[in-house]
Write a protein that holds these residues in place. Structure first.
Motif, mmCIF file in Angstrom:
data_model
loop_
_atom_site.group_PDB
_atom_site.id
_atom_site.type_symbol
_atom_site.label_atom_id
_atom_site.label_comp_id
_atom_site.label_asym_id
_atom_site.label_seq_id
_atom_site.Cartn_x
_atom_site.Cartn_y
_atom_site.Cartn_z
ATOM 1 N N GLU A 145 0.833 -1.202 0.000
ATOM 2 C CA GLU A 145 0.000 0.000 0.000
ATOM 3 C C GLU A 145 0.873 1.259 0.000
ATOM 4 N N GLY A 146 1.940 1.244 0.785
ATOM 5 C CA GLY A 146 2.865 2.379 0.833
ATOM 6 C C GLY A 146 3.530 2.633 -0.504
ATOM 7 N N VAL A 147 3.961 1.561 -1.177
ATOM 8 C CA VAL A 147 4.581 1.709 -2.503
ATOM 9 C C VAL A 147 3.558 2.308 -3.478
ATOM 10 N N LYS A 148 2.329 1.787 -3.429
ATOM 11 C CA LYS A 148 1.280 2.304 -4.319
ATOM 12 C C LYS A 148 0.989 3.778 -4.028
ATOM 13 N N ASN A 149 0.950 4.158 -2.755
ATOM 14 C CA ASN A 149 0.718 5.563 -2.394
ATOM 15 C C ASN A 149 1.808 6.459 -2.969
ATOM 16 N N SER A 150 3.042 5.988 -2.910
ATOM 17 C CA SER A 150 4.163 6.745 -3.461
ATOM 18 C C SER A 150 3.994 6.941 -4.966
ATOM 19 N N PHE A 151 3.627 5.863 -5.650
ATOM 20 C CA PHE A 151 3.431 5.957 -7.100
ATOM 21 C C PHE A 151 2.309 6.959 -7.422
ATOM 22 N N ARG A 152 1.224 6.881 -6.683
ATOM 23 C CA ARG A 152 0.101 7.814 -6.906
ATOM 24 C C ARG A 152 0.552 9.256 -6.695
ATOM 25 N N ASP A 153 1.290 9.481 -5.599
ATOM 26 C CA ASP A 153 1.732 10.839 -5.284
ATOM 27 C C ASP A 153 2.680 11.404 -6.338
ATOM 28 N N HIS A 154 3.351 10.531 -7.076
ATOM 29 C CA HIS A 154 4.263 10.970 -8.141
ATOM 30 C C HIS A 154 3.600 10.920 -9.520
ATOM 31 N N GLY A 155 2.311 10.609 -9.552
ATOM 32 C CA GLY A 155 1.577 10.613 -10.824
ATOM 33 C C GLY A 155 1.753 9.378 -11.681
ATOM 34 N N TYR A 156 2.259 8.296 -11.085
ATOM 35 C CA TYR A 156 2.416 7.035 -11.822
ATOM 36 C C TYR A 156 1.223 6.128 -11.539
ATOM 37 N N PRO A 157 0.728 5.427 -12.540
ATOM 38 C CA PRO A 157 -0.367 4.476 -12.271
ATOM 39 C C PRO A 157 0.147 3.283 -11.468
ATOM 40 N N THR A 158 -0.655 2.821 -10.539
ATOM 41 C CA THR A 158 -0.232 1.693 -9.702
ATOM 42 C C THR A 158 -0.147 0.398 -10.507
ATOM 43 N N GLU A 159 -0.714 0.390 -11.705
ATOM 44 C CA GLU A 159 -0.604 -0.792 -12.569
ATOM 45 C C GLU A 159 0.847 -1.035 -12.993
ATOM 46 N N GLN A 160 1.710 -0.039 -12.796
ATOM 47 C CA GLN A 160 3.118 -0.201 -13.127
ATOM 48 C C GLN A 160 3.891 -0.896 -12.003
ATOM 49 N N ILE A 161 3.161 -1.293 -10.969
ATOM 50 C CA ILE A 161 3.731 -2.110 -9.900
ATOM 51 C C ILE A 161 3.236 -3.525 -10.127
ATOM 52 N N GLU A 162 4.138 -4.407 -10.465
ATOM 53 C CA GLU A 162 3.788 -5.803 -10.701
ATOM 54 C C GLU A 162 3.942 -6.565 -9.382
ATOM 55 N N VAL A 163 2.869 -7.179 -8.914
ATOM 56 C CA VAL A 163 2.901 -7.930 -7.661
ATOM 57 C C VAL A 163 3.139 -9.404 -8.003
ATOM 58 N N LEU A 164 4.249 -9.936 -7.533
ATOM 59 C CA LEU A 164 4.628 -11.322 -7.788
ATOM 60 C C LEU A 164 4.540 -12.101 -6.485
ATOM 61 N N HIS A 165 3.713 -13.144 -6.479
ATOM 62 C CA HIS A 165 3.620 -14.001 -5.298
ATOM 63 C C HIS A 165 3.088 -15.365 -5.706
ATOM 64 N N GLN A 166 3.385 -16.336 -4.884
ATOM 65 C CA GLN A 166 2.946 -17.715 -5.107
ATOM 66 C C GLN A 166 1.594 -17.945 -4.436
ATOM 67 N N THR A 167 0.946 -19.009 -4.829
ATOM 68 C CA THR A 167 -0.216 -19.464 -4.072
ATOM 69 C C THR A 167 0.313 -20.128 -2.793
ATOM 70 N N GLN A 168 -0.534 -20.250 -1.793
ATOM 71 C CA GLN A 168 -0.104 -20.889 -0.545
ATOM 72 C C GLN A 168 0.349 -22.335 -0.772
ATOM 73 N N PRO A 169 -0.402 -23.156 -1.544
ATOM 74 C CA PRO A 169 0.064 -24.536 -1.771
ATOM 75 C C PRO A 169 1.428 -24.594 -2.473
ATOM 76 N N ALA A 170 1.664 -23.711 -3.432
ATOM 77 C CA ALA A 170 2.961 -23.707 -4.123
ATOM 78 C C ALA A 170 4.071 -23.288 -3.157
ATOM 79 N N PHE A 171 3.797 -22.294 -2.332
ATOM 80 C CA PHE A 171 4.787 -21.821 -1.367
ATOM 81 C C PHE A 171 5.140 -22.910 -0.360
ATOM 82 N N GLU A 172 4.162 -23.692 0.055
ATOM 83 C CA GLU A 172 4.393 -24.739 1.052
ATOM 84 C C GLU A 172 5.248 -25.885 0.532
ATOM 85 N N GLN A 173 5.522 -25.917 -0.758
ATOM 86 C CA GLN A 173 6.392 -26.949 -1.327
ATOM 87 C C GLN A 173 7.869 -26.681 -1.024
#
Length: 194
Positions: free
Chosen positions: A119-147
Motif C-alpha cells: 500500500e505504501g509503494v502504491k501511495n508513493s506511485f500515486r503521489d508521483h503521478g504514476y499508475p499503480t498498474e506499473q507495480i507488478e505484484v509477484l507471489h505464489q499461491t499458498q500450496p505452491a509456497f508450502e512446497q
C-alpha cells in the motif's frame, strides 16, 4: 532472546510456539494455552485467530508486536509498514524507476505487513503521478509456497519469482522484496541471470 532473558529475572518460564504462519497451528497452541494459568502472551506476528486472542486477553495480559489487526482488542506495539513501503517507492522513483516488481510470499488478509508495505509503494506511485498498474505484484499461491523447505522458503520463493519475471522480460527495472530474506533471493536471481 531478550524476552526470555527478561522473563528469567522474574522467575517466569517462556514457552515458545512457532506456527510458521499457519492458522491451524496457531489455533492448536491457543487452545492449549487457554487451559493453562498464564502470566501473559506475547505474539511476534499478527495473529490469525484474533477473536480467540481477544478472549485470552481477558484471562491474562496479551501483547502483539507488529502490524495490528483491526479487530484486535488487546495491547500492541504497532509497526507502521505503510511508511517503509512509501519510502521504498519514493527512493526507486528518485532513481528513475517507474516500473517495479513487488516480490512477496503468499498475500492474504492476515499478512498485514506485506499488504501495508505494498500500500505504501502504491501511495508513493500515486503521489508521483504514476499508475499503480506499473507495480507488478509477484507471489505464489499458498500450496505452491508450502512446497519449499521451511528454512529457505522465503528466499527460494523470491528467487524463483524473480527468475520467472526476468525470463518473460518484465518491464520492471527494480524489485522490492517483502522482507530481507526475499531481498536476498531477488539479488541472487538477478546475479544468476546476469
Amino acid at each position: 532472546h531478550s524476552i526470555m532473558k527478561r522473563a528469567e529475572l522474574y522467575h517466569y518460564t517462556v514457552f515458545t510456539a512457532v506456527t510458521f504462519r499457519s492458522a491451524k497451528t496457531e489455533q492448536l497452541y491457543l487452545n492449549m494455552l487457554e487451559k493453562n494459568k498464564l502470566a501473559g502472551i506475547i505474539s511476534l506476528y499478527p495473529v490469525a485467530e484474533v477473536q480467540k486472542m481477544n478472549l485470552l486477553s481477558k484471562q491474562a495480559p496479551v501483547i502483539s508486536v507488529g502490524d495490528k489487526p483491526s479487530a484486535c482488542r488487546f495491547d500492541s506495539v504497532e509497526l507502521d509498514s505503510v511508511k517503509p513501503g512509501y519510502l521504498m517507492g519514493n527512493h526507486l522513483i528518485s532513481l528513475g524507476h517507474s516500473h517495479i516488481s513487488y516480490v512477496s510470499t503468499p498475500i492474504s488478509k492476515k499478512e498485514i505487513g506485506r499488504l501495508h508495505r505494498l500500500e505504501g509503494v502504491k501511495n508513493s506511485f500515486r503521489d508521483h503521478g504514476y499508475p499503480t498498474e506499473q507495480i507488478e505484484v509477484l507471489h505464489q499461491t499458498q500450496p505452491a509456497f508450502e512446497q519449499y523447505p521451511a528454512e529457505s522458503a522465503e528466499y527460494q520463493n523470491a528467487y524463483d519469482l524473480t527468475c520467472r519475471a526476468l525470463e518473460r522480460r518484465t518491464r520492471s527495472t527494480a524489485f522490492i522484496g517483502n522482507n530481507d530474506t526475499a531481498a536476498f533471493g531477488i539479488m541472487a536471481a538477478l546475479a544468476d541471470q546476469g
